[in-house]
Design an enzyme around this catalytic site. Structure first.
Site, mmCIF file in Angstrom:
data_model
loop_
_atom_site.group_PDB
_atom_site.id
_atom_site.type_symbol
_atom_site.label_atom_id
_atom_site.label_comp_id
_atom_site.label_asym_id
_atom_site.label_seq_id
_atom_site.Cartn_x
_atom_site.Cartn_y
_atom_site.Cartn_z
ATOM 1 C CB CYS A 1 4.351 -2.628 1.563
ATOM 2 S SG CYS A 1 3.574 -2.581 3.190
ATOM 3 C CG HIS B 1 4.578 0.686 6.430
ATOM 4 N ND1 HIS B 1 4.686 -0.175 5.364
ATOM 5 C CD2 HIS B 1 5.569 0.334 7.293
ATOM 6 C CE1 HIS B 1 5.689 -1.006 5.560
ATOM 7 N NE2 HIS B 1 6.236 -0.721 6.733
ATOM 8 C CD GLU C 1 1.047 3.237 2.334
ATOM 9 O OE1 GLU C 1 1.464 3.093 1.175
ATOM 10 O OE2 GLU C 1 1.814 3.177 3.333
ATOM 11 C CB CYS D 1 0.117 -0.631 3.258
ATOM 12 S SG CYS D 1 1.281 0.018 4.493
#
Length: 156
Positions: A83, A53, A55, A86
């Site tokens: 999310c 992801h 991040e 993260c």
């Protein structure tokens, strides 16, 4: 750079990422003292890595640059509300703050819905859609005992 300039840059990265076909519509920056230390975009599908992801990518790059597992004094700018995975990484990295643009509801409307994860984490292990089972708990205390005996352990 201002918060608005930083977020505009992150949003531009996310748009370019979608156009390039590298992954989902997300980007993140790690900022220190108003300057971009690291940036990342979602590259889950192009790297076959479910943890890639935006991040996570940005945090990994920033930690490498800082030669540290913590982002003390840094800020994270994300184009969307992080999310659960993260957010877990963000809490472990301990930045000073997180700034995000779109909400998780906005992401859900275009197919990125993590509500299922939040619901699953509230359920007992055996009732989750991916059942979780505990095994050999007494034996698993050995690594913890070793950790406690280790005089030169690095706390985090």
């Amino acid at each position: 750079m201002t918060d608005q300039q930083l977020m505009a840059h992150a949003i531009e990265l996310a748009v370019k990422n979608v156009r390039a076909g590298r992954g989902g519509p997300f980007a993140a920056l790690v900022v220190y003292d108003g300057r971009i230390l690291a940036q990342g975009t979602n590259v889950v599908t192009s790297t076959n890595d479910p943890t890639a992801h935006a991040e996570m990518v940005a945090i990994r790059k920033a930690c490498q640059k800082l030669n540290s597992f913590q982002l003390t004094g840094c800020e994270i700018f994300a184009t969307c509300e992080p999310c659960p995975m993260c957010m877990g990484a963000i809490y472990w990295a301990r930045p000073a703050r997180v700034v995000f643009a779109a909400t998780r509801a906005d992401a859900a409307r275009v197919g990125f819905d993590d509500a299922h994860i939040y619901r699953q984490l509230r359920l007992p292990h055996a009732r989750r859609s991916i059942p979780v089972h505990r095994l050999m708990r007494p034996e698993a205390q050995a690594p913890f005992r070793e950790w406690q005996r280790k005089a030169d352990r690095v706390h985090y």
